[in-house]
Design an enzyme around this catalytic site. Structure first.
Site, PDB file in Angstrom:
ATOM      1  N   SER A   9     -15.720   5.652  -4.210  1.00 18.55           N
ATOM      2  CA  SER A   9     -15.341   6.721  -3.293  1.00 18.55           C
ATOM      3  C   SER A   9     -15.928   8.037  -3.786  1.00 18.55           C
ATOM      4  O   SER A   9     -16.153   8.211  -4.987  1.00 18.55           O
ATOM      5  CB  SER A   9     -13.814   6.840  -3.213  1.00 18.55           C
ATOM      6  OG  SER A   9     -13.433   7.935  -2.403  1.00 18.55           O
ATOM      7  N   LYS A  13      -9.639  13.409  -4.006  1.00 21.10           N
ATOM      8  CA  LYS A  13      -8.194  13.172  -3.961  1.00 21.10           C
ATOM      9  C   LYS A  13      -7.861  11.722  -4.330  1.00 21.10           C
ATOM     10  O   LYS A  13      -6.878  11.458  -5.012  1.00 21.10           O
ATOM     11  CB  LYS A  13      -7.639  13.520  -2.571  1.00 21.10           C
ATOM     12  CG  LYS A  13      -7.692  15.018  -2.269  1.00 21.10           C
ATOM     13  CD  LYS A  13      -7.167  15.345  -0.886  1.00 21.10           C
ATOM     14  CE  LYS A  13      -7.221  16.843  -0.616  1.00 21.10           C
ATOM     15  NZ  LYS A  13      -6.757  17.180   0.739  1.00 21.10           N
ATOM     16  N   ASP A  74      -9.563   0.254   1.079  1.00 20.75           N
ATOM     17  CA  ASP A  74      -9.757   0.507   2.498  1.00 20.75           C
ATOM     18  C   ASP A  74      -8.367   0.716   3.054  1.00 20.75           C
ATOM     19  O   ASP A  74      -7.460  -0.077   2.793  1.00 20.75           O
ATOM     20  CB  ASP A  74     -10.459  -0.656   3.192  1.00 20.75           C
ATOM     21  CG  ASP A  74     -10.912  -0.274   4.593  1.00 20.75           C
ATOM     22  OD1 ASP A  74     -11.380   0.865   4.776  1.00 20.75           O
ATOM     23  OD2 ASP A  74     -10.796  -1.101   5.515  1.00 20.75           O
ATOM     24  N   TYR A 159      -4.211  11.061   8.603  1.00 20.25           N
ATOM     25  CA  TYR A 159      -3.100  11.118   9.556  1.00 20.25           C
ATOM     26  C   TYR A 159      -1.813  11.637   8.921  1.00 20.25           C
ATOM     27  O   TYR A 159      -0.750  11.573   9.543  1.00 20.25           O
ATOM     28  CB  TYR A 159      -2.861   9.730  10.160  1.00 20.25           C
ATOM     29  CG  TYR A 159      -4.027   9.211  10.977  1.00 20.25           C
ATOM     30  CD1 TYR A 159      -4.134   9.497  12.342  1.00 20.25           C
ATOM     31  CD2 TYR A 159      -5.037   8.454  10.390  1.00 20.25           C
ATOM     32  CE1 TYR A 159      -5.200   9.043  13.094  1.00 20.25           C
ATOM     33  CE2 TYR A 159      -6.114   7.992  11.136  1.00 20.25           C
ATOM     34  CZ  TYR A 159      -6.190   8.287  12.477  1.00 20.25           C
ATOM     35  OH  TYR A 159      -7.257   7.831  13.220  1.00 20.25           O
ATOM     36  N   LYS A 180       4.083  12.055  -3.023  1.00 24.20           N
ATOM     37  CA  LYS A 180       3.347  11.126  -2.167  1.00 24.20           C
ATOM     38  C   LYS A 180       2.878   9.910  -2.963  1.00 24.20           C
ATOM     39  O   LYS A 180       3.014   8.768  -2.521  1.00 24.20           O
ATOM     40  CB  LYS A 180       2.162  11.838  -1.518  1.00 24.20           C
ATOM     41  CG  LYS A 180       1.372  10.949  -0.552  1.00 24.20           C
ATOM     42  CD  LYS A 180       0.172  11.682   0.021  1.00 24.20           C
ATOM     43  CE  LYS A 180      -0.702  10.711   0.805  1.00 24.20           C
ATOM     44  NZ  LYS A 180      -1.978  11.318   1.219  1.00 24.20           N
ATOM     45  N   HIS A 185       1.239   4.233   0.500  1.00 21.54           N
ATOM     46  CA  HIS A 185       0.597   2.923   0.605  1.00 21.54           C
ATOM     47  C   HIS A 185      -0.412   2.715  -0.510  1.00 21.54           C
ATOM     48  O   HIS A 185      -0.453   1.664  -1.146  1.00 21.54           O
ATOM     49  CB  HIS A 185      -0.072   2.783   1.974  1.00 21.54           C
ATOM     50  CG  HIS A 185      -0.991   3.915   2.344  1.00 21.54           C
ATOM     51  ND1 HIS A 185      -0.602   5.240   2.290  1.00 21.54           N
ATOM     52  CD2 HIS A 185      -2.291   3.941   2.761  1.00 21.54           C
ATOM     53  CE1 HIS A 185      -1.607   6.010   2.672  1.00 21.54           C
ATOM     54  NE2 HIS A 185      -2.634   5.252   2.939  1.00 21.54           N
ATOM     55  N   ARG A 186      -1.250   3.741  -0.763  1.00 17.95           N
ATOM     56  CA  ARG A 186      -2.267   3.596  -1.811  1.00 17.95           C
ATOM     57  C   ARG A 186      -1.616   3.559  -3.185  1.00 17.95           C
ATOM     58  O   ARG A 186      -2.009   2.785  -4.059  1.00 17.95           O
ATOM     59  CB  ARG A 186      -3.297   4.715  -1.732  1.00 17.95           C
ATOM     60  CG  ARG A 186      -4.531   4.461  -2.599  1.00 17.95           C
ATOM     61  CD  ARG A 186      -5.606   5.519  -2.414  1.00 17.95           C
ATOM     62  NE  ARG A 186      -6.104   5.527  -1.043  1.00 17.95           N
ATOM     63  CZ  ARG A 186      -5.820   6.471  -0.141  1.00 17.95           C
ATOM     64  NH1 ARG A 186      -5.050   7.487  -0.451  1.00 17.95           N
ATOM     65  NH2 ARG A 186      -6.307   6.394   1.073  1.00 17.95           N
TER      66      ARG A 186
END
Length: 202
Positions: A9, A13, A74, A159, A180, A185-186
């Site tokens: 990536s 962030k 992803d 989002y 966060k 999710h990550r």
């Protein structure tokens, strides 16, 4: 000795998120680097039908091109009222890649007449770790919530300004990075990679 691990990536962030997760877990001996830190190589387009397949393809490319262990993710948002879409198309939902404002505006328009109780959604992240000569690991993290009626907050990306996490009273864009990471999710997916990453450092 420090082991270099490539994250496929250029998103600072994302790189910092994994660095923080490793630090918080007390995993030392791993240096996280990104695509800007290695010679350029041909990156396969994200054309698979699932987050897992896309993540694994990216991790395999990175490991093969650099000889380094490579982590790739992803991720996207799956909206119940849209049968799980945008899904793997999240970053390019409005046509261009990574135009957050346009993607958010399109999603809101598509949900314009959907009542609150049917605005359920979840952020999904599949993370793959490929170690040259050492195997492949693919994990998945999900973060349940709902889509709000308008963007709120100026943190995060994608989002986040529309996503209201389950049990929360604000959007993901209103959370601190630390808060966060603890629930996202990550963060949930990367946490599942910690044992394998820790083993690399030994």
């Amino acid at each position: 000795m420090t082991r270099r691990v490539l994250v496929a990536s250029r998103n600072a962030k994302k790189l910092n998120e994994l660095r923080r997760i490793l630090d918080d877990a007390g995993v030392a001996g791993i240096e996280i680097i990104g695509l800007d830190d290695v010679p350029a190589y041909d990156e396969a387009p994200e054309t698979a039908a699932t987050f897992e397949e896309n993540a694994l393809a990216k991790a395999r490319d990175g490991a093969a091109a650099t000889g380094l262990a490579c982590v790739a993710d992803d991720s996207g948002i799956a909206v119940d009222a849209l049968n799980g879409m945008p899904g793997v198309l999240s970053a390019r939902w409005s046509g261009g890649h990574g135009d957050d404002a346009a993607n958010n505006a399109l999603l809101l328009a598509q949900l314009g007449d959907v009542p609150d109780e049917r605005r359920g959604a979840q952020f999904v992240s599949a993370c793959a770790l490929v170690v040259p000569g050492g195997g492949e690991t693919v994990v998945r993290g999900e973060w349940p919530g709902a889509i709000g009626l308008e963007p709120v907050g100026d943190g995060g990306f994608g989002y986040d300004p529309l996503f209201v996490p389950e049990g929360g009273d604000g959007t993901a864009a209103q959370l601190t990075p630390e808060a966060k990471n603890a629930v996202s999710h990550r963060g949930r997916a990367l946490a599942q990679l910690l044992p394998t990453l820790a083993a690399l450092a030994d």
